[in-house]
Design a protein around this motif. Sequence first.
Motif, PDB file in Angstrom:
ATOM      1  N   TYR A  95      52.228  47.038  44.046  1.00 56.12           N
ATOM      2  CA  TYR A  95      50.811  47.274  44.275  1.00 56.12           C
ATOM      3  C   TYR A  95      49.794  46.548  43.765  1.00 56.12           C
ATOM      4  CZ  TYR A  95      46.399  50.152  44.373  1.00 56.12           C
ATOM      5  OH  TYR A  95      45.102  50.616  44.596  1.00 56.12           O
ATOM      6  N   VAL A  96      49.928  46.111  42.141  1.00 53.99           N
ATOM      7  CA  VAL A  96      48.977  45.287  41.712  1.00 53.99           C
ATOM      8  C   VAL A  96      49.303  43.643  42.398  1.00 53.99           C
ATOM      9  CG1 VAL A  96      48.564  43.691  39.544  1.00 53.99           C
ATOM     10  CG2 VAL A  96      49.118  46.222  39.519  1.00 53.99           C
ATOM     11  N   ALA A 101      42.442  41.176  45.367  1.00 54.92           N
ATOM     12  CA  ALA A 101      41.427  41.981  44.809  1.00 54.92           C
ATOM     13  C   ALA A 101      42.001  42.976  43.656  1.00 54.92           C
ATOM     14  CB  ALA A 101      40.681  43.004  45.679  1.00 54.92           C
ATOM     15  N   ARG A 102      43.219  43.425  43.884  1.00 47.02           N
ATOM     16  CA  ARG A 102      43.808  44.223  42.910  1.00 47.02           C
ATOM     17  C   ARG A 102      44.289  43.296  41.704  1.00 47.02           C
ATOM     18  NH1 ARG A 102      48.022  46.980  47.384  1.00 47.02           N
ATOM     19  NH2 ARG A 102      46.616  47.985  48.550  1.00 47.02           N
ATOM     20  N   LYS A 103      44.650  42.068  41.701  1.00 44.11           N
ATOM     21  CA  LYS A 103      44.948  41.414  40.636  1.00 44.11           C
ATOM     22  C   LYS A 103      44.055  41.143  39.993  1.00 44.11           C
ATOM     23  CE  LYS A 103      48.836  38.418  43.130  1.00 44.11           C
ATOM     24  NZ  LYS A 103      48.816  37.053  43.787  1.00 44.11           N
ATOM     25  N   GLN A 104      42.655  40.830  40.427  1.00 42.58           N
ATOM     26  CA  GLN A 104      41.649  40.628  39.526  1.00 42.58           C
ATOM     27  C   GLN A 104      41.114  42.085  38.975  1.00 42.58           C
ATOM     28  OE1 GLN A 104      39.978  37.879  39.283  1.00 42.58           O
ATOM     29  NE2 GLN A 104      38.877  39.055  37.660  1.00 42.58           N
ATOM     30  N   LYS A 105      41.381  43.120  39.680  1.00 40.21           N
ATOM     31  CA  LYS A 105      40.968  44.465  38.929  1.00 40.21           C
ATOM     32  C   LYS A 105      41.876  44.605  37.762  1.00 40.21           C
ATOM     33  CE  LYS A 105      39.427  47.807  41.643  1.00 40.21           C
ATOM     34  NZ  LYS A 105      39.765  48.862  42.504  1.00 40.21           N
ATOM     35  N   PHE A 106      43.208  44.377  37.996  1.00 39.69           N
ATOM     36  CA  PHE A 106      44.205  44.511  37.037  1.00 39.69           C
ATOM     37  C   PHE A 106      43.882  43.591  35.802  1.00 39.69           C
ATOM     38  CE2 PHE A 106      48.288  43.482  34.937  1.00 39.69           C
ATOM     39  CZ  PHE A 106      48.571  44.884  34.564  1.00 39.69           C
ATOM     40  N   LEU A 107      43.320  42.104  36.275  1.00 39.67           N
ATOM     41  CA  LEU A 107      43.100  41.445  35.046  1.00 39.67           C
ATOM     42  C   LEU A 107      41.964  41.811  34.070  1.00 39.67           C
ATOM     43  CD1 LEU A 107      43.450  37.802  36.781  1.00 39.67           C
ATOM     44  CD2 LEU A 107      44.843  38.666  34.709  1.00 39.67           C
ATOM     45  N   ASP A 108      40.877  42.587  34.903  1.00 45.01           N
ATOM     46  CA  ASP A 108      39.976  43.208  34.139  1.00 45.01           C
ATOM     47  C   ASP A 108      40.329  44.384  33.413  1.00 45.01           C
ATOM     48  OD1 ASP A 108      38.371  41.475  35.461  1.00 45.01           O
ATOM     49  OD2 ASP A 108      37.792  42.954  36.933  1.00 45.01           O
ATOM     50  N   CYS A 109      41.438  45.070  33.675  1.00 45.73           N
ATOM     51  CA  CYS A 109      41.774  46.244  33.071  1.00 45.73           C
ATOM     52  C   CYS A 109      42.844  45.449  31.672  1.00 45.73           C
ATOM     53  CB  CYS A 109      42.859  46.860  33.772  1.00 45.73           C
ATOM     54  SG  CYS A 109      42.010  48.108  34.888  1.00 45.73           S
ATOM     55  N   VAL A 110      43.336  44.317  32.077  1.00 45.51           N
ATOM     56  CA  VAL A 110      44.136  43.578  30.677  1.00 45.51           C
ATOM     57  C   VAL A 110      42.868  43.309  29.906  1.00 45.51           C
ATOM     58  CG1 VAL A 110      45.249  41.607  30.284  1.00 45.51           C
ATOM     59  CG2 VAL A 110      46.070  43.084  32.209  1.00 45.51           C
TER      60      VAL A 110
END
Length: 435
Positions: A95-96, A101-110
Amino acid sequence: MPPPHDGIALCEKLQSLFLEWKIESKLFSVTLDNASANNVCVDYLRNQLNLRRALLCEGQFFHIRCTAHIVNLIVQEGMKEIDVSISKIRESIKYVKGSQARKQKFLDCVKQSCLESKRGLRQDVPTRWNSTFIMLESALYYRRAFQQLELGDSNFKTCPVNSEWERVEKISTFLKPFYDITKVISGTKYPTANLYFPCISTAYATLKHELIEGPDYIKQMCRRMIAKFEKYWHDFSVILAIAVILDPRYKFAFVEWCYKRLYVGDYVFEVKKVKDSLFSLFSNYASNNVNVPANVSERRNSECTNSSSTVINSQFLQNFDSFEEEVEMPKKFELEMYLDEPKIDRKIELDILHFWKANQYRFPEVSAMARDVLCIPISTVASESAFSNSGRILDQYRSALKHDIVEALVCSKDWLYGDKGAVFFKLLLMHVHFL
């Protein structure tokens, strides 16, 4: 080699190569994977060589199965009992990585979770269990980031719950010894066979322990893995045990200690089997009367020449010679003398080949046996990697390279990545620069 590639054809091809290379009387073992054609080939080859008495112990240790392949089969069998939580991890990573866009959102969560982004998420390949282990390790590191993403993304539905994360962590811990074994077996700069018995016995002990103490989902994996493990364990455990006995840090005590924990009530029989095989193998070297190297013999002769011949030839000492002939004193074999000596500290770094080279004068027969046993390739990973090297150079984008260019690329890489070769390559570049 033209087809067919069946066992008999492989045997005939190998025999012709052995004759061409003049090594048919110098063979000790051959390491192959579990292909049925290989089994047929080895059986025919062993029979042919035994007719010429070219193998020690009638070829008892001639066929060595690739340990890396066996470990892969064992763990793959356990991974059939794949847990639902692992499937969720796999789907979460998919999914990530599904969009930028999902990759960037996940990086923000990281970043919000104060984690290092450089480690990255790893997607596994179902046919390679070690990639699944690496995937679990990466997912566990980013656990808080996944949980943060679940709170901020309503479309993310596959995040494991806390209990599932705990199960993933236990499965990852369970698989860690097997991953470490695979790394050791796949090494190319430390190929001696004494390294593998401690690893394999540790894995076996882990399976036995988790089968009793582990949670149900681990027990299900263990049942499958132990059944597969024991199918192959008896094929290679003896030669691995002999190899570790020839390591002065372990010797026979380590094998006995391991078998006590692995076999409980039946360990005496297994220990006796290893001991009998060890002395049977050694008897071949003792009967061949391995000679002390020439320089040692010359030194000893010179010492004798310089000694007083009057004392040596005295009547009193000649009477002692006749006494020795009358009373046969019990003589210890070299192997027994080696085993009786104290072990070296297990924690020290030891170049075992250098050890036996340094002790070849004290134990010429044992060192000759160690030379043959320790060089047994327990895995075919290194050789397969060497033969597949061309595929990493000649690909679909540069398939028209001339042979001299390919040779230059291979040599340059070897020089760059080799320990001593890197220095040589730098000196070569400096020389070219000055020219």
